[in-house]
Design an enzyme around this catalytic site. Sequence first.
Site, PDB file in Angstrom:
ATOM      1  N   GLY A  35       0.790  -1.226   0.000  1.00  0.00           N
ATOM      2  CA  GLY A  35       0.000   0.000   0.000  1.00  0.00           C
ATOM      3  C   GLY A  35       0.822   1.277   0.000  1.00  0.00           C
ATOM      4  N   GLU A  36       2.146   1.175   0.212  1.00  0.00           N
ATOM      5  CA  GLU A  36       2.955   2.401   0.212  1.00  0.00           C
ATOM      6  C   GLU A  36       3.065   2.956  -1.205  1.00  0.00           C
ATOM      7  OE1 GLU A  36       6.671   1.779   2.243  1.00  0.00           O
ATOM      8  OE2 GLU A  36       5.660   1.411   4.159  1.00  0.00           O
ATOM      9  N   ARG A  92     -10.581  24.169   5.318  1.00  0.00           N
ATOM     10  CA  ARG A  92     -11.721  24.688   6.095  1.00  0.00           C
ATOM     11  C   ARG A  92     -11.479  24.585   7.587  1.00  0.00           C
ATOM     12  NH1 ARG A  92     -16.083  21.325   2.788  1.00  0.00           N
ATOM     13  NH2 ARG A  92     -14.171  20.126   2.431  1.00  0.00           N
ATOM     14  N   GLN A  93     -10.595  23.693   8.011  1.00  0.00           N
ATOM     15  CA  GLN A  93     -10.247  23.604   9.441  1.00  0.00           C
ATOM     16  C   GLN A  93      -9.110  24.608   9.663  1.00  0.00           C
ATOM     17  OE1 GLN A  93     -11.827  21.642  11.736  1.00  0.00           O
ATOM     18  NE2 GLN A  93     -10.520  22.254  13.433  1.00  0.00           N
ATOM     19  N   HIS A 126      -9.786  28.331   1.263  1.00  0.00           N
ATOM     20  CA  HIS A 126     -10.969  28.731   2.045  1.00  0.00           C
ATOM     21  C   HIS A 126     -10.765  30.069   2.759  1.00  0.00           C
ATOM     22  CE1 HIS A 126     -14.774  28.181   3.958  1.00  0.00           C
ATOM     23  NE2 HIS A 126     -14.224  28.329   5.147  1.00  0.00           N
ATOM     24  N   ASP A 165     -23.236  32.224   2.748  1.00  0.00           N
ATOM     25  CA  ASP A 165     -22.948  32.664   4.122  1.00  0.00           C
ATOM     26  C   ASP A 165     -22.028  33.880   4.066  1.00  0.00           C
ATOM     27  OD1 ASP A 165     -20.338  31.703   3.657  1.00  0.00           O
ATOM     28  OD2 ASP A 165     -20.810  29.758   4.536  1.00  0.00           O
ATOM     29  N   LYS A 188     -26.083  31.276   7.167  1.00  0.00           N
ATOM     30  CA  LYS A 188     -26.023  29.808   7.239  1.00  0.00           C
ATOM     31  C   LYS A 188     -25.496  29.369   8.601  1.00  0.00           C
ATOM     32  CE  LYS A 188     -22.473  26.895   5.547  1.00  0.00           C
ATOM     33  NZ  LYS A 188     -21.600  26.437   4.476  1.00  0.00           N
ATOM     34  N   ARG A 190     -24.289  25.562  10.599  1.00  0.00           N
ATOM     35  CA  ARG A 190     -24.112  24.127  10.401  1.00  0.00           C
ATOM     36  C   ARG A 190     -23.953  23.476  11.763  1.00  0.00           C
ATOM     37  NH1 ARG A 190     -22.155  20.894   6.063  1.00  0.00           N
ATOM     38  NH2 ARG A 190     -21.376  22.646   4.849  1.00  0.00           N
ATOM     39  N   ASP A 215     -19.732  30.169  -4.336  1.00  0.00           N
ATOM     40  CA  ASP A 215     -19.106  29.612  -3.139  1.00  0.00           C
ATOM     41  C   ASP A 215     -17.757  29.008  -3.526  1.00  0.00           C
ATOM     42  OD1 ASP A 215     -18.877  29.051  -0.459  1.00  0.00           O
ATOM     43  OD2 ASP A 215     -20.515  27.599  -0.370  1.00  0.00           O
TER      44      ASP A 215
HETATM   45  C1  R5P Z   1     -17.958  26.192   3.972  1.00  0.00           C
HETATM   46  O1  R5P Z   1     -17.701  27.127   4.725  1.00  0.00           O
HETATM   47  C2  R5P Z   1     -17.646  26.211   2.521  1.00  0.00           C
HETATM   48  O2  R5P Z   1     -17.436  27.521   2.062  1.00  0.00           O
HETATM   49  C3  R5P Z   1     -18.750  25.555   1.696  1.00  0.00           C
HETATM   50  O3  R5P Z   1     -19.936  26.321   1.785  1.00  0.00           O
HETATM   51  C4  R5P Z   1     -19.032  24.160   2.176  1.00  0.00           C
HETATM   52  O4  R5P Z   1     -17.841  23.430   2.278  1.00  0.00           O
HETATM   53  C5  R5P Z   1     -19.987  23.431   1.255  1.00  0.00           C
HETATM   54  O5  R5P Z   1     -20.166  22.133   1.741  1.00  0.00           O
HETATM   55  P1  R5P Z   1     -21.480  21.318   1.408  1.00  0.00           P
HETATM   56  O6  R5P Z   1     -21.637  21.290  -0.077  1.00  0.00           O
HETATM   57  O7  R5P Z   1     -21.217  19.958   2.006  1.00  0.00           O
HETATM   58  O8  R5P Z   1     -22.622  21.990   2.110  1.00  0.00           O
END
Ligand code: R5P
Length: 292
Positions: A35-36, A92-93, A126, A165, A188, A190, A215
């Site tokens: 798997g490497e 995103r993190q 992001h 958002d 928005k 989540r 987006d």
């Molecule tokens: C989140 O802050 C991003 O900008 C996108 O809005 C998000 O990743 C979209 O994810 P999904 O299509 O799963 O809602």
Amino acid sequence: MTVIATSSSLGLAAKLSRLLSRELLVADEKVFPDGEKYLRIPRKLEGDVILVHSLHQPQDERFLQLLLAVDAAKGAGASRLAVVVPYFAYARQDKRFLEGEPVSVGALLRAVEAAGADALVVVDIHKPSSLDEWLTIPHRNVLPIKELVGYFQGKLRDPIVLAPDKGAFHRAQLAAQSLGAECDYLEKSRDRVTGEVRIAPKSVNVDGKDVLFVDDIISTGGTLAAAAKEVLTLGARRVYAACTHALLVSSALDKLYAAGIEEVVATDTVPSPVSKVSVAKSVAEATREVLS
Ligand code: R5P
């Protein structure tokens, strides 16, 4: 100067090499029986080199390949290596939302620099300030809004550009400027455990208008499906969606069309059936800048 492609971004790397009038070299890749991963640059390099490698699914494997490719390119003789990561995963993190979490984008950016990258070009990361925060090498974030909006030029009647958002509002503002349209954003939220998206009712005047949502990412499609339903309830005539990175997890596209979206368009940072707009030209410019 040579452009190196891996299997994750062959098409975009080929366009880039044509635009820069440079040779395209494709890395050899294989997987060992356990798997490497294995990767080899098939000949010696010299001078400036551009490596193109996107981090769409399977992103963990691709990230490892990226580190191997950076090390291989430097070892093969690249004097300056500009790394182009069209889709930078884990971005995103970008903070510790909950105690004990990593800042994933920081961990990955630092690893790319530590592997030997001399410059980094990404597309619509992001949070653009993540680059300044975590890198010491030259870097650029390409925002392909003009390209995306160009696709819709002349197609929309009485348009309004919306961000799903507040975080995406800067993209909507740029798109609206290009189109000469109004813009706004929705509210928005989540659920951080279930991932369920809620769009809070907001008074935004979409009555009889064509709405273009902009987006950075479509992953499950949950965000834009909820947003589309909201504006159709408020009287929007037609709804379109433009995003940079079409990750399109499982039935995301079906979900978006079922929510009433007429058309979804994305860039070629991630290969997908809706990746109709190329970022190659803007990436070529950004790459020239970081190597100048
Ligand atoms: C989140 O802050 C991003 O900008 C996108 O809005 C998000 O990743 C979209 O994810 P999904 O299509 O799963 O809602």
